[in-house]
Write a protein that holds these residues in place. Structure first.
Motif, PDB file in Angstrom:
ATOM      1  N   PHE A  77     -22.814  44.815  18.568  1.00 51.86           N
ATOM      2  CA  PHE A  77     -22.053  46.254  18.605  1.00 51.86           C
ATOM      3  C   PHE A  77     -21.342  46.336  17.373  1.00 51.86           C
ATOM      4  O   PHE A  77     -21.447  45.528  16.522  1.00 51.86           O
ATOM      5  N   ILE A  78     -20.941  47.623  17.199  1.00 57.49           N
ATOM      6  CA  ILE A  78     -20.409  47.910  15.722  1.00 57.49           C
ATOM      7  C   ILE A  78     -19.034  48.688  16.203  1.00 57.49           C
ATOM      8  O   ILE A  78     -18.990  49.637  16.940  1.00 57.49           O
ATOM      9  N   LYS A  79     -17.791  48.152  15.539  1.00 58.66           N
ATOM     10  CA  LYS A  79     -16.596  49.028  15.733  1.00 58.66           C
ATOM     11  C   LYS A  79     -16.323  49.630  14.549  1.00 58.66           C
ATOM     12  O   LYS A  79     -16.393  48.998  13.234  1.00 58.66           O
ATOM     13  N   PHE A  80     -16.251  51.045  14.713  1.00 59.08           N
ATOM     14  CA  PHE A  80     -15.695  51.769  13.348  1.00 59.08           C
ATOM     15  C   PHE A  80     -14.364  51.950  13.198  1.00 59.08           C
ATOM     16  O   PHE A  80     -13.538  52.088  14.100  1.00 59.08           O
ATOM     17  N   LYS A  81     -13.808  52.003  11.863  1.00 58.14           N
ATOM     18  CA  LYS A  81     -12.311  52.099  11.796  1.00 58.14           C
ATOM     19  C   LYS A  81     -12.056  53.579  12.311  1.00 58.14           C
ATOM     20  O   LYS A  81     -10.820  53.406  12.660  1.00 58.14           O
ATOM     21  N   ILE A 102     -22.835  50.212  21.024  1.00 66.17           N
ATOM     22  CA  ILE A 102     -23.870  49.287  21.077  1.00 66.17           C
ATOM     23  C   ILE A 102     -25.030  49.592  20.076  1.00 66.17           C
ATOM     24  O   ILE A 102     -25.447  50.770  20.065  1.00 66.17           O
ATOM     25  N   LEU A 103     -25.560  48.762  19.284  1.00 66.51           N
ATOM     26  CA  LEU A 103     -26.484  49.039  18.324  1.00 66.51           C
ATOM     27  C   LEU A 103     -27.920  48.817  19.165  1.00 66.51           C
ATOM     28  O   LEU A 103     -28.354  47.921  19.397  1.00 66.51           O
ATOM     29  N   SER A 104     -28.694  50.046  18.830  1.00 63.60           N
ATOM     30  CA  SER A 104     -30.205  49.930  19.498  1.00 63.60           C
ATOM     31  C   SER A 104     -30.847  49.066  18.251  1.00 63.60           C
ATOM     32  O   SER A 104     -30.564  49.024  17.262  1.00 63.60           O
ATOM     33  N   LYS A 105     -32.165  48.684  18.794  1.00 61.65           N
ATOM     34  CA  LYS A 105     -33.046  48.035  18.076  1.00 61.65           C
ATOM     35  C   LYS A 105     -33.465  48.928  16.704  1.00 61.65           C
ATOM     36  O   LYS A 105     -33.399  48.280  15.583  1.00 61.65           O
TER      37      LYS A 105
END
Length: 122
Positions: free
Chosen positions: A48-52, A59-62
């Motif tokens: 997963f990526i959390k943005f400011k 959730i990051l897909s392939k």
């Protein structure tokens, strides 16, 4: 009648369907992993990526993961502070429409590259 509250998600992750019109440059704050349960009951490790600029991570897909690795490299520690253009796209899968996130990495300015000058001299 405002029915938006009926569609709010209790998921800790943002869903593309909740933000269909997003088209914004976002800054990566953190990258992590989580074990998620799939609809069939199986468990799967996801990144997963959390943005400011956002309250919930995505959730990051392939496909999106490969794009970020190609531009930013495989070490996610170096992704912090990097920018991506976050948008969504409508997909057809198994005869159904579904909206998903698209992350387009923004290339860092090359060392010594001149600033673009928007002044047109005529």
């Amino acid at each position: 009648m405002d029915v938006s509250a009926m569609f709010e998600s209790s998921s800790p992750y943002a869903k593309a369907a909740d933000t269909p019109d997003i088209n914004q440059v976002m800054t990566i704050e953190t990258v992590g992993q989580d074990t998620l349960t799939s609809p069939d009951g199986g468990e799967e490790e996801k990144v997963f990526i959390k943005f400011k600029e956002a309250s919930k991570p995505i959730i990051l897909s392939k496909t999106n993961g490969r794009a970020l690795v190609t531009t930013f490299g495989p070490d996610t520690e170096t992704w912090k502070g990097r920018e991506v253009l976050l948008t969504t796209k409508l997909y057809q899968f198994d005869g159904k429409s579904s909206r998903g996130f698209i992350t387009m990495p923004m290339a860092a300015k090359a060392a010594g590259a001149p600033d673009l000058n928007d002044d047109i001299p005529f």
